[in-house]
Design an enzyme around this catalytic site. Structure first.
Site, PDB file in Angstrom:
ATOM      1  N   ASP A  18       0.846  -1.191   0.000  1.00  0.00           N
ATOM      2  CA  ASP A  18       0.000   0.000   0.000  1.00  0.00           C
ATOM      3  C   ASP A  18       0.886   1.248   0.000  1.00  0.00           C
ATOM      4  O   ASP A  18       1.905   1.318   0.690  1.00  0.00           O
ATOM      5  CB  ASP A  18      -0.916  -0.017   1.230  1.00  0.00           C
ATOM      6  CG  ASP A  18      -2.076   0.951   1.100  1.00  0.00           C
ATOM      7  OD1 ASP A  18      -3.218   0.488   0.941  1.00  0.00           O
ATOM      8  OD2 ASP A  18      -1.834   2.186   1.136  1.00  0.00           O
ATOM      9  N   ASN A  70     -12.923  -3.371   2.312  1.00  0.00           N
ATOM     10  CA  ASN A  70     -13.926  -2.312   2.428  1.00  0.00           C
ATOM     11  C   ASN A  70     -14.836  -2.358   1.214  1.00  0.00           C
ATOM     12  O   ASN A  70     -14.367  -2.512   0.077  1.00  0.00           O
ATOM     13  CB  ASN A  70     -13.235  -0.949   2.527  1.00  0.00           C
ATOM     14  CG  ASN A  70     -12.382  -0.840   3.776  1.00  0.00           C
ATOM     15  OD1 ASN A  70     -12.770  -1.314   4.848  1.00  0.00           O
ATOM     16  ND2 ASN A  70     -11.213  -0.234   3.643  1.00  0.00           N
ATOM     17  N   GLY A  81     -15.545   3.032   3.677  1.00  0.00           N
ATOM     18  CA  GLY A  81     -14.252   3.639   3.391  1.00  0.00           C
ATOM     19  C   GLY A  81     -13.589   3.140   2.124  1.00  0.00           C
ATOM     20  O   GLY A  81     -12.399   3.377   1.926  1.00  0.00           O
ATOM     21  N   GLN A  82     -14.337   2.455   1.247  1.00  0.00           N
ATOM     22  CA  GLN A  82     -13.727   2.044  -0.028  1.00  0.00           C
ATOM     23  C   GLN A  82     -13.455   3.276  -0.876  1.00  0.00           C
ATOM     24  O   GLN A  82     -14.362   4.084  -1.127  1.00  0.00           O
ATOM     25  CB  GLN A  82     -14.641   1.073  -0.790  1.00  0.00           C
ATOM     26  CG  GLN A  82     -13.970   0.537  -2.064  1.00  0.00           C
ATOM     27  CD  GLN A  82     -14.810  -0.512  -2.802  1.00  0.00           C
ATOM     28  OE1 GLN A  82     -15.970  -0.739  -2.475  1.00  0.00           O
ATOM     29  NE2 GLN A  82     -14.209  -1.140  -3.799  1.00  0.00           N
ATOM     30  N   HIS A  97     -10.232  -5.274  -3.457  1.00  0.00           N
ATOM     31  CA  HIS A  97      -8.913  -5.619  -2.916  1.00  0.00           C
ATOM     32  C   HIS A  97      -9.036  -6.082  -1.485  1.00  0.00           C
ATOM     33  O   HIS A  97      -9.940  -5.670  -0.756  1.00  0.00           O
ATOM     34  CB  HIS A  97      -7.954  -4.429  -3.019  1.00  0.00           C
ATOM     35  CG  HIS A  97      -8.519  -3.144  -2.493  1.00  0.00           C
ATOM     36  ND1 HIS A  97      -9.408  -2.376  -3.216  1.00  0.00           N
ATOM     37  CD2 HIS A  97      -8.364  -2.511  -1.315  1.00  0.00           C
ATOM     38  CE1 HIS A  97      -9.757  -1.309  -2.510  1.00  0.00           C
ATOM     39  NE2 HIS A  97      -9.150  -1.379  -1.342  1.00  0.00           N
ATOM     40  N   LEU A  98      -8.078  -6.896  -1.101  1.00  0.00           N
ATOM     41  CA  LEU A  98      -7.960  -7.400   0.260  1.00  0.00           C
ATOM     42  C   LEU A  98      -6.764  -6.686   0.875  1.00  0.00           C
ATOM     43  O   LEU A  98      -5.671  -6.714   0.317  1.00  0.00           O
ATOM     44  CB  LEU A  98      -7.692  -8.901   0.160  1.00  0.00           C
ATOM     45  CG  LEU A  98      -8.026  -9.873   1.253  1.00  0.00           C
ATOM     46  CD1 LEU A  98      -9.468  -9.738   1.698  1.00  0.00           C
ATOM     47  CD2 LEU A  98      -7.739 -11.292   0.753  1.00  0.00           C
ATOM     48  N   HIS A  99      -6.990  -5.997   2.010  1.00  0.00           N
ATOM     49  CA  HIS A  99      -5.865  -5.432   2.766  1.00  0.00           C
ATOM     50  C   HIS A  99      -5.304  -6.530   3.673  1.00  0.00           C
ATOM     51  O   HIS A  99      -6.069  -7.146   4.431  1.00  0.00           O
ATOM     52  CB  HIS A  99      -6.329  -4.293   3.678  1.00  0.00           C
ATOM     53  CG  HIS A  99      -6.863  -3.078   2.980  1.00  0.00           C
ATOM     54  ND1 HIS A  99      -6.138  -1.907   2.859  1.00  0.00           N
ATOM     55  CD2 HIS A  99      -8.061  -2.833   2.398  1.00  0.00           C
ATOM     56  CE1 HIS A  99      -6.874  -0.994   2.240  1.00  0.00           C
ATOM     57  NE2 HIS A  99      -8.042  -1.531   1.942  1.00  0.00           N
TER      58      HIS A  99
HETATM   59  P1  5GP Z   1      -9.735   1.337   0.251  1.00  0.00           P
HETATM   60  O1  5GP Z   1      -9.804   2.675   0.933  1.00  0.00           O
HETATM   61  O2  5GP Z   1     -10.427   1.375  -1.096  1.00  0.00           O
HETATM   62  O3  5GP Z   1     -10.177   0.175   1.097  1.00  0.00           O
HETATM   63  O4  5GP Z   1      -8.197   1.067   0.007  1.00  0.00           O
HETATM   64  C1  5GP Z   1      -7.477   1.666  -1.013  1.00  0.00           C
HETATM   65  C2  5GP Z   1      -6.028   1.606  -0.621  1.00  0.00           C
HETATM   66  O5  5GP Z   1      -5.261   1.795  -1.779  1.00  0.00           O
HETATM   67  C3  5GP Z   1      -5.619   2.683   0.378  1.00  0.00           C
HETATM   68  O6  5GP Z   1      -5.064   2.058   1.538  1.00  0.00           O
HETATM   69  C4  5GP Z   1      -4.579   3.507  -0.389  1.00  0.00           C
HETATM   70  O7  5GP Z   1      -3.504   3.915   0.427  1.00  0.00           O
HETATM   71  C5  5GP Z   1      -4.120   2.552  -1.473  1.00  0.00           C
HETATM   72  N1  5GP Z   1      -3.737   3.173  -2.717  1.00  0.00           N
HETATM   73  C6  5GP Z   1      -4.430   4.132  -3.403  1.00  0.00           C
HETATM   74  N2  5GP Z   1      -3.788   4.444  -4.539  1.00  0.00           N
HETATM   75  C7  5GP Z   1      -2.673   3.649  -4.574  1.00  0.00           C
HETATM   76  C8  5GP Z   1      -1.608   3.524  -5.515  1.00  0.00           C
HETATM   77  O8  5GP Z   1      -1.557   4.186  -6.551  1.00  0.00           O
HETATM   78  N3  5GP Z   1      -0.628   2.621  -5.222  1.00  0.00           N
HETATM   79  C9  5GP Z   1      -0.672   1.859  -4.086  1.00  0.00           C
HETATM   80  N4  5GP Z   1       0.351   0.999  -3.889  1.00  0.00           N
HETATM   81  N5  5GP Z   1      -1.656   1.966  -3.184  1.00  0.00           N
HETATM   82  C10 5GP Z   1      -2.644   2.855  -3.424  1.00  0.00           C
END
Ligand code: 5GP
Ligand code: ZN
Length: 112
Positions: free
Chosen positions: A30, A86, A92-93, A99-101
């Site tokens: 991330d 999310n 918070g998506q 994606h899976l964190h």
């Molecule tokens: P969400 O908020 O949708 O659950 O998670 C999106 C995640 O993607 C966030 O933790 C954010 O830091 C990460 N992210 C957003 N843009 C990029 C990117 O261009 N590269 C990487 N490696 N992570 C990203």
């Protein structure tokens, strides 16, 4: 999906610190890590969110979990780790490519 950042990472047209790649999923660190290990595991094919999953996607979702487990072992997360997906704005998506964190490496607080 032409404007999807995760599709661009999957196809190599945007940079990322990739830690795993196979014919079905890609995993990369991330950009803004919330824990010492913070890896995102994504299907190579664009899937908007969990809400867009179809029955035929069950295999790829299972594969994402198996890759998460293998990456957790590689990152030495034997004390535990968290997997989060999310779904939708209220959760918070922010990137609408499912994606899976994978989070670990510090004590994680209870969720709320
Ligand atoms: P969400 O908020 O949708 O659950 O998670 C999106 C995640 O993607 C966030 O933790 C954010 O830091 C990460 N992210 C957003 N843009 C990029 C990117 O261009 N590269 C990487 N490696 N992570 C990203
Ligand atoms: Zn995408």
């Amino acid at each position: 999906m032409g404007d999807c950042i995760f599709c661009k990472i999957v196809d190599g047209s945007a940079p990322a610190d990739i830690v795993h790649r196979d014919e079905r999923v890609t995993a990369f660190r991330d950009l803004h890590p919330a824990a010492p290990t913070h890896i995102l595991i994504v299907p190579n094919r664009h899937i908007h969110s969990v809400n867009a999953l179809e029955t035929a996607d069950a295999e790829i979702v299972g594969h994402m979990l198996v890759i998460a487990k293998e990456l957790a072992a590689k990152e030495n997360l034997s004390d535990g780790f968290r997997l989060v997906t999310n779904t939708g704005p209220q959760a918070g998506q922010t990137v609408f490519h499912m994606h899976l964190h994978l989070l670990g490496g510090r004590q994680l607080r209870a969720m709320g």
